[in-house]
Design a protein around this motif. Structure first.
Motif, PDB file in Angstrom:
ATOM      1  N   GLN A   1       0.930  -1.184  -0.394  1.00  0.00           N
ATOM      2  CA  GLN A   1      -0.020  -0.071   0.079  1.00  0.00           C
ATOM      3  C   GLN A   1       1.006   1.209  -0.050  1.00  0.00           C
ATOM      4  O   GLN A   1       1.452   1.470   0.966  1.00  0.00           O
TER       5      GLN A   1
ATOM      6  N   GLY B   1      -6.368  -3.145  -7.403  1.00  0.00           N
ATOM      7  CA  GLY B   1      -6.353  -2.102  -5.581  1.00  0.00           C
ATOM      8  C   GLY B   1      -6.584  -0.303  -6.094  1.00  0.00           C
ATOM      9  O   GLY B   1      -5.490   0.186  -6.119  1.00  0.00           O
TER      10      GLY B   1
ATOM     11  N   GLU C   1     -10.592  -5.251  -5.127  1.00  0.00           N
ATOM     12  CA  GLU C   1      -9.509  -4.429  -3.811  1.00  0.00           C
ATOM     13  C   GLU C   1      -9.407  -5.712  -2.418  1.00  0.00           C
ATOM     14  O   GLU C   1     -10.627  -5.905  -2.241  1.00  0.00           O
TER      15      GLU C   1
ATOM     16  N   ASP D   1      -8.813 -11.330  -4.381  1.00  0.00           N
ATOM     17  CA  ASP D   1      -7.554 -11.260  -4.933  1.00  0.00           C
ATOM     18  C   ASP D   1      -7.435 -10.730  -6.084  1.00  0.00           C
ATOM     19  O   ASP D   1      -8.036 -12.119  -7.072  1.00  0.00           O
TER      20      ASP D   1
ATOM     21  N   ASN E   1      -2.541   1.192 -10.077  1.00  0.00           N
ATOM     22  CA  ASN E   1      -1.360   1.080  -9.373  1.00  0.00           C
ATOM     23  C   ASN E   1      -0.714   0.374  -8.306  1.00  0.00           C
ATOM     24  O   ASN E   1      -1.311   0.029  -7.266  1.00  0.00           O
TER      25      ASN E   1
END
Ligand code: SAH
Length: 268
Positions: free
Chosen positions: A8, A36, A57, A95, A112
């Motif tokens: 993160q 994500g 996510e 996932d 990202n």
């Protein structure tokens, strides 16, 4: 608190986020998969230009927070029938490595990417490329340079060939590490990979092609006549017949030459 083990490192600078969306070349006909979304900064900009955004996510805490925020925006929105922002965001708790991309309609990926899964995610997306049009990824600068690497450079290797076989990668711009929160150890780059309908070169046996590439680069300083011995004991002769000098090294061969070599080994 950001979870380091989930890669993160968040981006908040609107001008950088807009440049990423611009590099992705999204129109209102596009379905976008974002891997994500985190706090959803990029997600919301994407949803403003795309037909639909599927945001995947893994972190339940971030997923729940963003889900609540989107629901709140929706409930305060007067036009509940609109097929656009914020109603075109589908938030998924999953996932991204295990997601069923194969079942989607044609889509583009914008992400990202969490650093710890950069190459597995790229390989998973390539594997599921049937309806994948392009990927616009924020990744470590070094990995981006390897992906776009050309023959006769130190960046050229298995990753360059694996990506350039299926698509056309372009390094769009660098994002300094100081733009992320928390600040990571290395700078990042945004790359855009357009996926070809058919690979760049014709290879009869893809498994063999990639086995040759991996074997050749596993000893990149050696001459091909040595490094490719595990492929065939007659490798010197095969190389000569394919008009590739056996004294050359892996990093001097173009993708096309690797294909010629693989095809001539297959028929040897
Ligand atoms: N897009 C946001 C967040 C990027 S950080 C931004 O640009 O600011 C990477 C995000 O990927 C985090 O939210 C992290 O929780 C999430 N993530 C990590 N591993 C993942 C996985 N396997 N599948 C989906 N999301 C994952």
């Amino acid at each position: 608190m950001a979870k380091k083990y989930l890669g993160q490192n968040f981006l908040f600078d609107p001008s950088i986020l807009h440049r990423i969306v611009e590099a992705a070349d999204i129109t209102h006909n596009d379905t976008v998969v974002e891997i994500g979304p985190g706090p959803g900064t990029l997600t919301k900009i994407l949803a403003g230009v795309a037909k639909k955004v599927i945001a995947i996510e893994l972190d339940l805490e971030l997923y729940t927070k963003l889900k609540e925020e989107i629901e709140k925006i929706k409930s305060s929105h007067p036009f509940t029938h609109l097929p656009t922002y914020p109603f075109n965001i589908e938030l998924v708790h999953a996932d991204a490595l295990k997601y069923h991309y194969e079942e989607l309609e044609p889509f583009k990926v914008v992400a990202n990417i969490p650093y710890y899964i950069t190459t597995p995610i790229i390989f998973r997306l390539i594997e599921a490329r049937k309806n994948l049009k392009s990927m616009t990824l924020t990744i470590q600068k070094e990995v981006a340079q390897r992906i776009v690497g050309k023959p006769n450079t130190k960046d050229y290797g298995v990753l360059s060939i694996a990506v350039q076989y299926y698509g056309k990668p372009e390094l769009k711009f660098i994002i300094p590490k100081s733009a992320f929160r928390p600040v990571p150890k290395v700078d990042s780059a945004v790359i855009h990979i357009e996926i070809f309908e058919k690979p760049t070169v014709t290879v009869k046996d893809e498994k063999l092609f990639f086995r040759i590439v991996k074997t050749a680069f596993s000893q990149r300083r050696k001459m091909l006549s040595n490094s490719l011995k595990p492929i065939s004991k007659d490798i010197r002769e095969i190389l000569t017949n394919a008009k590739i000098d056996p004294n050359r090294r892996a990093e001097t061969l173009s993708i096309k030459e690797f294909a010629i070599l693989a095809n001539s080994i297959e028929s040897a």
